[in-house]
Design a protein around this motif. Structure first.
Motif, PDB file in Angstrom:
ATOM      1  N   THR A   5       3.763  -6.584  -6.774  1.00 50.21           N
ATOM      2  CA  THR A   5       2.810  -7.665  -7.060  1.00 50.21           C
ATOM      3  C   THR A   5       2.438  -8.410  -5.782  1.00 50.21           C
ATOM      4  O   THR A   5       1.271  -8.739  -5.542  1.00 50.21           O
ATOM      5  CB  THR A   5       3.412  -8.632  -8.080  1.00 50.21           C
ATOM      6  N   LEU A   6       3.433  -8.681  -4.946  1.00 47.78           N
ATOM      7  CA  LEU A   6       3.168  -9.377  -3.688  1.00 47.78           C
ATOM      8  C   LEU A   6       2.274  -8.547  -2.773  1.00 47.78           C
ATOM      9  O   LEU A   6       1.403  -9.086  -2.085  1.00 47.78           O
ATOM     10  CB  LEU A   6       4.489  -9.698  -2.986  1.00 47.78           C
ATOM     11  N   LYS A   7       2.477  -7.244  -2.755  1.00 47.44           N
ATOM     12  CA  LYS A   7       1.640  -6.379  -1.922  1.00 47.44           C
ATOM     13  C   LYS A   7       0.192  -6.388  -2.407  1.00 47.44           C
ATOM     14  O   LYS A   7      -0.737  -6.178  -1.627  1.00 47.44           O
ATOM     15  CB  LYS A   7       2.190  -4.948  -1.931  1.00 47.44           C
ATOM     16  N   THR A   8       0.027  -6.601  -3.719  1.00 50.45           N
ATOM     17  CA  THR A   8      -1.330  -6.658  -4.273  1.00 50.45           C
ATOM     18  C   THR A   8      -1.994  -8.001  -3.964  1.00 50.45           C
ATOM     19  O   THR A   8      -3.193  -8.069  -3.657  1.00 50.45           O
ATOM     20  CB  THR A   8      -1.295  -6.442  -5.793  1.00 50.45           C
ATOM     21  N   LEU A   9      -1.206  -9.078  -4.013  1.00 50.65           N
ATOM     22  CA  LEU A   9      -1.759 -10.411  -3.811  1.00 50.65           C
ATOM     23  C   LEU A   9      -2.066 -10.722  -2.356  1.00 50.65           C
ATOM     24  O   LEU A   9      -3.024 -11.424  -2.039  1.00 50.65           O
ATOM     25  CB  LEU A   9      -0.789 -11.458  -4.353  1.00 50.65           C
ATOM     26  N   TYR A  10      -1.233 -10.211  -1.431  1.00 44.79           N
ATOM     27  CA  TYR A  10      -1.355 -10.584  -0.034  1.00 44.79           C
ATOM     28  C   TYR A  10      -1.693  -9.380   0.824  1.00 44.79           C
ATOM     29  O   TYR A  10      -1.272  -8.263   0.552  1.00 44.79           O
ATOM     30  CB  TYR A  10      -0.044 -11.208   0.466  1.00 44.79           C
ATOM     31  N   ASP A  11      -2.474  -9.654   1.863  1.00 46.59           N
ATOM     32  CA  ASP A  11      -2.768  -8.638   2.874  1.00 46.59           C
ATOM     33  C   ASP A  11      -1.604  -8.627   3.870  1.00 46.59           C
ATOM     34  O   ASP A  11      -1.626  -9.301   4.886  1.00 46.59           O
ATOM     35  CB  ASP A  11      -4.087  -8.952   3.583  1.00 46.59           C
ATOM     36  N   LEU A  12      -0.567  -7.868   3.538  1.00 50.05           N
ATOM     37  CA  LEU A  12       0.681  -7.943   4.282  1.00 50.05           C
ATOM     38  C   LEU A  12       0.542  -7.357   5.678  1.00 50.05           C
ATOM     39  O   LEU A  12      -0.009  -6.272   5.851  1.00 50.05           O
ATOM     40  CB  LEU A  12       1.790  -7.199   3.532  1.00 50.05           C
ATOM     41  N   SER A  13       1.043  -8.083   6.649  1.00 53.51           N
ATOM     42  CA  SER A  13       1.135  -7.556   8.011  1.00 53.51           C
ATOM     43  C   SER A  13       2.365  -6.666   8.094  1.00 53.51           C
ATOM     44  O   SER A  13       3.258  -6.733   7.248  1.00 53.51           O
ATOM     45  CB  SER A  13       1.261  -8.711   9.008  1.00 53.51           C
ATOM     46  N   PRO A  14       2.455  -5.804   9.128  1.00 49.50           N
ATOM     47  CA  PRO A  14       3.668  -4.988   9.289  1.00 49.50           C
ATOM     48  C   PRO A  14       4.924  -5.844   9.386  1.00 49.50           C
ATOM     49  O   PRO A  14       5.973  -5.471   8.876  1.00 49.50           O
ATOM     50  CB  PRO A  14       3.392  -4.222  10.589  1.00 49.50           C
ATOM     51  N   GLU A  15       4.799  -7.019  10.046  1.00 50.77           N
ATOM     52  CA  GLU A  15       5.964  -7.885  10.165  1.00 50.77           C
ATOM     53  C   GLU A  15       6.367  -8.449   8.799  1.00 50.77           C
ATOM     54  O   GLU A  15       7.553  -8.553   8.482  1.00 50.77           O
ATOM     55  CB  GLU A  15       5.675  -9.027  11.147  1.00 50.77           C
ATOM     56  N   GLY A  16       5.373  -8.820   7.977  1.00 49.13           N
ATOM     57  CA  GLY A  16       5.670  -9.339   6.651  1.00 49.13           C
ATOM     58  C   GLY A  16       6.348  -8.305   5.765  1.00 49.13           C
ATOM     59  O   GLY A  16       7.295  -8.615   5.042  1.00 49.13           O
ATOM     60  N   CYS A  17       5.870  -7.056   5.836  1.00 46.76           N
ATOM     61  CA  CYS A  17       6.500  -5.975   5.069  1.00 46.76           C
ATOM     62  C   CYS A  17       7.937  -5.770   5.512  1.00 46.76           C
ATOM     63  O   CYS A  17       8.833  -5.552   4.692  1.00 46.76           O
ATOM     64  CB  CYS A  17       5.710  -4.683   5.237  1.00 46.76           C
ATOM     65  N   LYS A  18       8.151  -5.843   6.814  1.00 44.70           N
ATOM     66  CA  LYS A  18       9.506  -5.634   7.328  1.00 44.70           C
ATOM     67  C   LYS A  18      10.447  -6.720   6.827  1.00 44.70           C
ATOM     68  O   LYS A  18      11.561  -6.442   6.375  1.00 44.70           O
ATOM     69  CB  LYS A  18       9.474  -5.619   8.856  1.00 44.70           C
ATOM     70  N   ARG A  19      10.009  -7.984   6.899  1.00 51.16           N
ATOM     71  CA  ARG A  19      10.863  -9.070   6.440  1.00 51.16           C
ATOM     72  C   ARG A  19      11.149  -8.948   4.945  1.00 51.16           C
ATOM     73  O   ARG A  19      12.271  -9.178   4.493  1.00 51.16           O
ATOM     74  CB  ARG A  19      10.205 -10.411   6.761  1.00 51.16           C
TER      75      ARG A  19
END
Length: 585
Positions: free
Chosen positions: A74-88
């Motif tokens: 759901t979070l991946k759908t709501l936000y345009d995740l940066s590589p750093e955000g995905c990693k965290r």
């Protein structure tokens, strides 16, 4: 109870607890996020076990795992995740899974913990802007290592600078602790700092591993170490723009402790309960290293059983390449040469790894970009409980550059030393990859100049060369001049193409000519170079001589005739005088 659990979470996630509120270290890039207050959102009624004081079961753990996966999606759908955000977000997810799998929590404890994890996942997803300390990161180039008590273990950190400025004097120090539940290694030195003198900023995030620098430590696992996955914290300090900054780096290691030492976190045996084993991908390679459209290549995917206590068996891996194109015309980017995309593995021990190998062919019409292959796994644990897992790898596909040129037009086709000629032709990009920094240099013993820069040529487009060459010396060979065309691909690799053509250079000969021999004003150089008409001159002289001889003969005859006439006249006069004298007598 809740404060105690929060303290445990805080220790795992790098925070502290004050008055029942979980305080994390400042979340990089999120203004005002120094304090995170988690609000309850997890619904305990989803659990199989309903009694708040009852210990959770494996079925409850599966419910939590599914809930966290859905929340992350759901979070991946709501936000345009940066590589750093995905990693965290992945780090929070990983720690939570290990904690839930290896601890006998009550329903009440699990509910509180899930609430905190959900909030931290949301915070990680919302953190996309670089802050003061969001520059130094670990690149996941290696999998989670494993080690056994009283044996050696090597821990490597590959650090990368994801900021825009140079980082200098990077000091990295392990956060050692005498508590075997926090630090599994024997402390042999009070200082174990590693230094990276310069860490250049990454130019292309997709090539972060090429810009990373690796530091390592050789540790000895303590005989008091517990069994489980340890988070290892390293303190980092560096200079950016002359100012000192600090941050923490966290990696993990699977430790097998001595029998009887217990398990990490609670320090007790799981009581016969088996944690959920996870199969993860730690890396992949291709042979050849660069895969081109239309090529056949060998793909090796390294997978690891991330569980430190449970082996997995009867594993079926299915590789499903993504489809390229849209609608009915979409086709898989890669095809297995054997016709089957299924690989079977009998068993992977706890913490063990396995290389999956398959030969595949890339379609010849693929564009130059990465293409994903989905890896789905179905397996069992030691009690024959079924599990599934899925992940993916992305394989960059390259296109061979196809470059051609048009006919070379040279005007004029020959020139004198010091003269100039205009050279024109076109460069065609017939491939599917963009050509960068296209330039042309000319090589020849008798010419100079002509360097031309075209720049970027898109697929299907062309660039034009219009250069002026200067004659430097007379041509001593067949007059071949070579146009060397150079271009770069997206990785900066330089390729050259040669285009020969003919251009003659001659030297003007002015030897033996005196000043003023060029004739009257207005004569051209071609008039001056015409040969002197010696035949006409000789013929004219001969004609003049003949005419002179003829005139001399004619004049001579006339003179003789006049003299003869004068003699005849004189004779007539004499005869007349004699006749006159006879008459008088």
């Amino acid at each position: 109870m809740k404060n105690g659990l929060l303290r445990q979470i805080g220790k795992m996630l790098g925070g502290i607890v004050l008055s029942g509120v979980l305080l994390l270290h400042p979340v990089p890039g999120l203004p005002g996020a120094d304090v995170i207050r988690a609000e309850a959102a997890f619904d305990a009624t989803l659990l199989v076990t309903k009694d708040p004081n009852a210990v959770i079961t494996d079925a409850d753990r599966e419910v939590c795992y599914a809930f966290l996966v859905d929340h992350m999606n759901t979070l991946k759908t709501l936000y345009d995740l940066s590589p750093e955000g995905c990693k965290r977000m992945n780090e929070v997810f990983y720690v939570a899974n290990v904690f839930i799998a290896e601890n006998d929590l009550t329903v009440e404890q699990l509910t509180a913990y899930m609430t905190e994890v959900e909030a931290n996942l949301t915070t990680a997803a919302q953190t996309n802007v670089k802050g003061a300390n969001e520059f130094l990161f670990l690149t996941n180039t290696t999998g989670v290592p494993s080690a056994v008590y009283e044996q050696g273990a090597t821990v490597k950190l590959s650090v990368v600078n994801l900021g825009e400025t140079l980082l200098q004097d990077v000091l990295i120090t392990p956060a050692q602790d005498t508590d075997p539940a926090k630090w599994p290694f024997v402390i042999t030195s009070a200082e174990a700092t590693r230094k990276v003198y310069r860490l250049e900023p990454v130019q292309n995030p997709d090539e972060a591993d090429k810009w990373s620098q690796t530091v390592s430590w050789n540790f000895q696992v303590s005989k008091l170490a517990l069994s489980g996955t340890y988070p290892l914290t390293f303190h980092a300090q560096y200079y950016r723009d002359g100012e000192i900054e600090k941050t923490d780096l966290v990696t993990y290691i699977n430790i097998t402790g001595a029998p009887g030492n217990g398990y990490l976190n609670e320090g007790t045996s799981p009581g016969g309960k088996t944690s959920t084993p996870r199969i993860i991908v730690t890396g992949f390679t291709t042979d050849p290293a660069d895969v081109y459209a239309g090529d056949t290549f060998h793909l090796t995917i390294t997978v690891q059983n991330a569980s430190a206590a449970t082996a997995v068996s009867n594993i079926q891996f299915d590789l499903r390449p993504v489809k390229d194109g849209t609608g009915d015309s979409a086709v898989e980017a890669f095809q297995p040469t054997s016709g089957s995309n299924t690989i079977f593995v009998d068993r992977i021990p706890a913490g063990g790894t396995k290389d999956l190998q398959i030969e595949m062919t890339a379609r010849s019409d693929l564009n130059q970009k990465p293409y994903a292959i989905e890896l789905e796994a179905a397996y069992e644990d030691e009690r024959n409980n079924p599990f599934t897992a899925s992940t993916s790898v992305s394989i960059p596909v390259h296109q061979e550059a196809r470059v051609d040129t048009g006919d070379v037009e040279v005007v004029p086709e020959s020139m004198s030393v010091g003269g100039s000629s205009n050279v024109m032709f076109s460069v065609y990009n017939k491939g599917k990859t963009t050509l960068y920094n296209v330039g042309v240099e000319f090589q020849g013993d008798s010419i100079s100049g002509g360097s031309s820069f075209i720049g970027k040529i898109d697929p299907g487009a062309s660039g034009n060369v219009d250069a002026m060459l200067t004659g430097m010396a007379p041509t001593m060979d067949d007059g071949t001049v070579t146009a060397v065309i150079s271009y770069e691909d997206e990785a900066g690799n330089v390729t050259t193409l040669e285009k020969p053509f003919t251009l003659m250079v001659f030297e003007e000969d002015f030897s033996g000519m005196e000043y003023g021999e060029f004739g009257e004003f207005g004569e051209t150089e071609e008039d001056i170079k015409k040969p002197f008409p010696w035949g006409i001159l000789v013929g004219g002289v001969v004609l003049i001589i003949i005419v002179g001889v003829v005139l001399a003969v004619i004049l001579s005859k006339r003179k003789k005739k006049k003299a003869l006439q004068a003699e005849l006249d004189a004779m007539d006069e004499t005869e007349n005088d004699e006749d006159n004298e006879d008459g008088e007598e």
